[in-house]
Design an enzyme around this catalytic site. Structure first.
Site, PDB file in Angstrom:
ATOM      1  N   GLY A 212      -7.581   2.305   9.164  1.00  0.00           N
ATOM      2  CA  GLY A 212      -6.458   3.029   8.556  1.00  0.00           C
ATOM      3  C   GLY A 212      -6.846   3.569   7.193  1.00  0.00           C
ATOM      4  N   ASN A 213      -5.862   3.954   6.410  1.00  0.00           N
ATOM      5  CA  ASN A 213      -6.138   4.387   5.036  1.00  0.00           C
ATOM      6  C   ASN A 213      -4.981   3.959   4.140  1.00  0.00           C
ATOM      7  OD1 ASN A 213      -4.121   6.626   4.914  1.00  0.00           O
ATOM      8  ND2 ASN A 213      -5.406   7.452   6.562  1.00  0.00           N
ATOM      9  N   HIS A 214      -5.088   4.243   2.853  1.00  0.00           N
ATOM     10  CA  HIS A 214      -4.130   3.718   1.876  1.00  0.00           C
ATOM     11  C   HIS A 214      -2.856   4.542   1.734  1.00  0.00           C
ATOM     12  CE1 HIS A 214      -6.783   0.611   0.527  1.00  0.00           C
ATOM     13  NE2 HIS A 214      -7.735   1.477   0.250  1.00  0.00           N
ATOM     14  N   ALA A 279      -1.910  11.594   5.998  1.00  0.00           N
ATOM     15  CA  ALA A 279      -3.340  11.312   5.844  1.00  0.00           C
ATOM     16  C   ALA A 279      -3.853  10.934   7.236  1.00  0.00           C
ATOM     17  CB  ALA A 279      -3.536  10.174   4.849  1.00  0.00           C
TER      18      ALA A 279
END
Ligand code: CTP
Length: 408
Positions: A212-214, A279
């Site tokens: 995943g990402n932030h 994102a």
């Protein structure tokens, strides 16, 4: 009949001491019919023209007349009243009340509430014709207007004094319609559809792990909310985030980039404006394990490309659509952003650079720069994500309507 934007609208209805106060019971009925939450505050002299009991029954609330409740001795908190109101509407507004508003004289609960309020204030003056025409009243009204108070002008007609001329309080249905027009100005995106994507996408490694990402989704959610305020029908395609759905937004939850692509391609067909703030993960695991992977020495994952949703949207973009992308860069942001506008067939792109303190993932603030397909750019200082959202929405509206950035 005009409709309320946010139901129930909290209106403080200030009634002051003029004969025209007899029209206020009918005005309250109109507000109640439109589901407004009406808190009546009367000045002491208003009670001589209409009874608090009448207004209390119609507003379904205790009418406030004094700083202290005579029955309980409790303090009526004018600061709280003023801060919680969506609007203060003073009708009828006498020459005395208008003068007190100009000079900040808080000698009754209504005036103290007015001075504590941050919401729009609307007044409907009513008095005898010579008073209404007097230089002091005219000058006071001009001053109040210059400070942002909105004025519903008195009408010309028979007055209580027996004279006839300007000074008469408009009828309740006119007062209500004028109030609603002020509170609900023409919305620039009324009837338009907007699609916003937000948050991260998560790509499964096995049933318990993911890549995943932030992304917190805060920027995209703020944009979706800001679009509702200008009348748009908003669809929010959201990756997994822990944010509340903004009011009046149609939210569709997705997890992976492929799911987001499917929903976005479908929902974008009816969209006039599209903002890809999500994102999206550029890669997914080639072979997701069906069972949990047990640990060993090293683990090698083979990643394959996910679809570029924004690029796909750019390929099928209709001439009437406005397509806006985001770019989050750590270096050479401007060059990458300008390249993406062309490569993905965008109208403009919002660049936020991770090099700026307080900008990007997780923060409540952001610092953005906008680049359009013609080479124009707009740069803004660090501000709250809500303010950034308002700017993006204003620029999106201007671009949608004129093909240029607004001068903001
Ligand atoms: N985006 C998308 N689909 C992807 C990746 C990104 O729709 N698979 C969208 C994002 O929502 C954003 C914009 O593309 O609006 C920019 O994303 P970014 O990752 O910066 O673009 P890339 O083309 O992946 O550029 P880079 O070369 O930096 O990887």
């Amino acid at each position: 009949m005009p409709t309320l934007v946010n139901k129930p609208l909290k209106v403080i209805l200030g009634v002051t001491g003029g004969i025209a106060a007899y029209k206020i019971p009918m005005l309250i009925r109109l507000f109640k019919k439109a589901d407004a939450d009406v808190q009546v505050i009367m000045t002491p002299s208003a009670e001589r023209f209409v009874t608090p009991e009448t207004l209390s029954v119609l507003s379904e609330k205790q009418v406030l007349c004094d700083f202290f409740d005579p029955a309980t001795g409790m303090w009526n908190n004018h600061v709280d009243l003023g801060l919680k109101a969506d609007a203060i509407f003073i009708a009828p507004a006498t020459a005395t009340t208008i003068g007190k508003m100009v000079h900040g004289i808080a000698d009754n609960l209504l005036m103290a509430t007015y001075l504590s309020a941050r919401c729009p204030v609307i007044i409907a003056p009513a008095m005898d014709l010579d008073m209404y025409a007097h230089d002091s009243v005219t000058e006071n009204l001009r001053l109040l207007e210059s400070r942002g108070v909105r004025i519903i002008p008195a009408e010309d007609g028979p007055l209580a004094s027996g004279l006839s001329g300007p000074g008469r309080l408009p009828e309740p249905d006119t007062l209500f319609a004028e109030f609603m027009k002020i509170m609900n100005p023409e919305l620039p995106l009324k009837g338009k559809h907007v699609m916003v994507s937000a948050g991260p996408t998560l790509e499964a490694i096995d049933p318990v792990r993911f890549i995943g990402n932030h992304s917190s989704g805060k920027m995209g959610y703020a944009i979706a909310e800001a679009f509702t305020k200008v009348g748009a029908n908003v669809t929010l395609v959201s990756g997994p985030v822990s944010l509340q759905t903004p009011q009046n937004v149609n939210r569709i939850d997705v997890k992976t980039a492929e799911q987001m692509q499917e929903v976005c391609l479908e929902e974008s067909q009816k969209a006039d404006i599209i903002v890809m703030a999500a994102a999206v993960a550029d890669y997914k695991v080639e072979n997701q394990a069906e069972l949990k992977i047990k640990k060993d020495e090293n683990l090698t994952l083979n990643l394959v490309r996910n679809p570029d949703i924004l690029q796909e949207l750019g390929k099928v973009k209709k001439p009437s659509q406005t397509l806006i992308g985001f770019a989050l860069e750590t270096h050479d942001g401007q060059d990458y952003a300008k390249d993406k506008v062309v490569r993905k067939n965008l109208d403009f792109i919002v660049l936020n650079s991770l090099a700026n303190e307080g900008a990007g993932f997780g923060h409540d603030t952001n610092k953005v720069c906008l680049f359009d397909k013609t080479g124009s750019e707009k740069s803004y200082p660090l501000m709250s994500k809500k303010m950034v959202a308002d700017i993006i929405v204003k620029q999106a509206i201007c671009y949608h309507l004129s093909g240029n950035f607004a001068d903001i």
